[in-house]
Design a protein around this motif. Structure first.
Motif, PDB file in Angstrom:
ATOM      1  N   HIS A  68      -9.749  -2.882  22.848  1.00  0.00           N
ATOM      2  CA  HIS A  68      -8.658  -2.841  23.807  1.00  0.00           C
ATOM      3  C   HIS A  68      -9.167  -2.374  25.162  1.00  0.00           C
ATOM      4  O   HIS A  68     -10.257  -1.808  25.261  1.00  0.00           O
ATOM      5  CB  HIS A  68      -7.521  -1.932  23.319  1.00  0.00           C
ATOM      6  N   TYR A  85      -4.222  -3.658  26.720  1.00  0.00           N
ATOM      7  CA  TYR A  85      -4.368  -5.019  26.207  1.00  0.00           C
ATOM      8  C   TYR A  85      -5.302  -5.038  25.001  1.00  0.00           C
ATOM      9  O   TYR A  85      -6.440  -4.587  25.068  1.00  0.00           O
ATOM     10  CB  TYR A  85      -4.915  -5.928  27.301  1.00  0.00           C
ATOM     11  N   LYS A  87      -7.025  -7.718  22.585  1.00  0.00           N
ATOM     12  CA  LYS A  87      -7.309  -9.151  22.593  1.00  0.00           C
ATOM     13  C   LYS A  87      -7.106  -9.810  21.239  1.00  0.00           C
ATOM     14  O   LYS A  87      -6.986 -11.026  21.141  1.00  0.00           O
ATOM     15  CB  LYS A  87      -8.726  -9.417  23.093  1.00  0.00           C
ATOM     16  N   GLY A  88      -7.052  -9.005  20.167  1.00  0.00           N
ATOM     17  CA  GLY A  88      -6.801  -9.551  18.850  1.00  0.00           C
ATOM     18  C   GLY A  88      -7.796 -10.638  18.474  1.00  0.00           C
ATOM     19  O   GLY A  88      -8.991 -10.517  18.726  1.00  0.00           O
ATOM     20  N   GLU A  90      -7.885 -13.490  19.822  1.00  0.00           N
ATOM     21  CA  GLU A  90      -8.098 -14.298  21.032  1.00  0.00           C
ATOM     22  C   GLU A  90      -7.658 -15.749  20.851  1.00  0.00           C
ATOM     23  O   GLU A  90      -8.237 -16.663  21.436  1.00  0.00           O
ATOM     24  CB  GLU A  90      -9.565 -14.228  21.490  1.00  0.00           C
ATOM     25  N   ALA A  94       0.576 -14.535  21.496  1.00  0.00           N
ATOM     26  CA  ALA A  94       0.560 -13.263  22.212  1.00  0.00           C
ATOM     27  C   ALA A  94       1.940 -12.626  22.178  1.00  0.00           C
ATOM     28  O   ALA A  94       2.959 -13.316  22.091  1.00  0.00           O
ATOM     29  CB  ALA A  94       0.121 -13.466  23.662  1.00  0.00           C
ATOM     30  N   LEU A 117      -1.332  -7.501  15.230  1.00  0.00           N
ATOM     31  CA  LEU A 117      -2.779  -7.726  15.261  1.00  0.00           C
ATOM     32  C   LEU A 117      -3.271  -8.379  13.978  1.00  0.00           C
ATOM     33  O   LEU A 117      -4.175  -9.223  14.008  1.00  0.00           O
ATOM     34  CB  LEU A 117      -3.508  -6.409  15.527  1.00  0.00           C
ATOM     35  N   ARG A 122      -2.642 -11.684  20.309  1.00  0.00           N
ATOM     36  CA  ARG A 122      -3.014 -10.821  21.426  1.00  0.00           C
ATOM     37  C   ARG A 122      -1.823  -9.898  21.656  1.00  0.00           C
ATOM     38  O   ARG A 122      -0.667 -10.317  21.484  1.00  0.00           O
ATOM     39  CB  ARG A 122      -3.254 -11.646  22.693  1.00  0.00           C
ATOM     40  N   MET A 156      -0.403 -12.591  31.419  1.00  0.00           N
ATOM     41  CA  MET A 156      -0.804 -13.051  30.091  1.00  0.00           C
ATOM     42  C   MET A 156      -1.182 -14.528  30.116  1.00  0.00           C
ATOM     43  O   MET A 156      -2.171 -14.940  29.478  1.00  0.00           O
ATOM     44  CB  MET A 156       0.306 -12.800  29.074  1.00  0.00           C
ATOM     45  N   THR A 159      -4.514 -14.825  31.647  1.00  0.00           N
ATOM     46  CA  THR A 159      -5.561 -14.260  30.791  1.00  0.00           C
ATOM     47  C   THR A 159      -5.834 -15.124  29.567  1.00  0.00           C
ATOM     48  O   THR A 159      -6.980 -15.381  29.204  1.00  0.00           O
ATOM     49  CB  THR A 159      -5.172 -12.836  30.341  1.00  0.00           C
ATOM     50  N   ALA A 160      -4.765 -15.569  28.906  1.00  0.00           N
ATOM     51  CA  ALA A 160      -4.907 -16.265  27.625  1.00  0.00           C
ATOM     52  C   ALA A 160      -4.915 -17.782  27.748  1.00  0.00           C
ATOM     53  O   ALA A 160      -5.247 -18.473  26.787  1.00  0.00           O
ATOM     54  CB  ALA A 160      -3.786 -15.825  26.682  1.00  0.00           C
TER      55      ALA A 160
END
Length: 314
Positions: A68, A85, A87-88, A90, A94, A117, A122, A156, A159-160
């Motif tokens: 994280h 955050y 990322k799990g 990925e 989310a 998770l 995410r 988000m 980012t994702a």
């Protein structure tokens, strides 16, 4: 007669002064960051949280072992806002989580992180303005947080990636925030909203607390607090109301509430549910108090999430 009138006037003046002083105290105690205390909120919830501490502690320790990082955005009015955050896996799933009054993201979602998770999400745990590590002095009870939430959605997506599928999950004040967000023009990446023990408006929840816990009338204290808030931050206690905002909702909803909630009564979620214009379902957890539903019946809560998320995500 003159003495009587003067005496009556003095009494009325004293009563008015007491009302003004009481309203100012209420305002500072609930709306200003450094006077709003987590311990007081937990006590007012009426829930015996001690029995859930072992589960919370174990899951928080597990959560903090997952990769994280701290992330930041700037609000439309210049506040620096903080999130944590995870990322799990990925992938393209989310969740953005919105916490309750006087709390912060890492506190309210340490247990639910185990679900998200482990399901490959995410996970973004935000600190709403005037909470946690986010800037801000005035607590907005969702009014301004809904606009901040939209910026977190943009973060988000950036980012994702454009193909990300987002769930918004909020509890208590966070639940009201995601309900209020549903009235905004949300991007297509937002696939579903989970609202747990949301209130309809600041006005309604303050009225309930004054009546049920302090046994005093809401008038004229709330009217004075409403005036003060408009003067300080530009909006009143009922200017943004969850039950009104969901009338414009297009994103599917899962509503959750505890039947024995004494802080934010269950009728508020029922009112929001009744007004919601988008596809909707609800779970009322018998015997659960404020924010207790996940702990009171974890299986039912997660089953409801499984069904809901499975229906809105590919």
């Amino acid at each position: 007669m003159g003495k009587l009138l003067k005496g009556a006037a003095a009494l009325l003046g004293a009563a008015a002064a007491a009302e003004v002083a009481g309203s100012a105290y209420l305002y500072r105690r609930t709306m200003i960051r450094y006077n709003a205390k987590t311990e007081r909120t937990m006590k007012m919830s009426g829930v015996d949280w001690e029995k859930y501490i072992p589960m919370m502690k174990e899951r928080r320790e597990w959560m903090m072992e997952q990769p994280h990082e701290d992330v930041w955005i700037t609000s439309h009015d210049g506040l620096k806002l903080h999130g944590t955050y995870f990322k799990g896996a990925e992938g393209n799933k989310a969740v953005i989580c919105f916490h309750g009054y006087t709390s912060e993201g890492l506190n309210d979602y340490s247990s639910l992180s185990h679900y998200y998770l482990k399901h490959g999400f995410r996970m973004l745990l935000i600190d709403e303005r005037a909470h946690g590590r986010s800037e801000g002095e005035h607590i907005g009870f969702g009014n301004m947080d809904r606009l901040d939430g939209k910026r977190w959605i943009d973060w988000m997506v950036e980012t994702a990636g454009e193909d990300v599928q987002i769930i918004l999950h909020g509890n208590s004040m966070g639940g009201a925030t995601v309900c209020m967000m549903s009235g905004l023009d949300l991007p297509p990446q937002v696939k579903g909203i989970i609202s747990d023990c949301a209130f309809t408006s600041m006005k309604d929840v303050f009225t309930h607390v004054l009546h049920s816990m302090y046994h005093i009338p809401a008038f004229p204290m709330l009217q004075l607090a409403d005036w003060a808030n408009k003067k300080q931050v530009g909006y009143g206690l009922d200017d943004c109301n969850s039950a009104r905002e969901v009338r414009r909702a297009k994103v599917p909803f899962l509503f959750i509430h505890g039947s024995e909630d004494v802080f934010v009564p269950c009728w508020m979620t029922e009112e929001i549910y009744k007004n919601c214009a988008s596809p909707k379902t609800k779970l009322i957890v018998g015997g659960a108090g404020h924010g207790e539903s996940y702990y009171k019946d974890t299986e039912a809560y997660e089953n409801a999430m499984d069904s809901f998320i499975g229906g809105v995500m590919k």
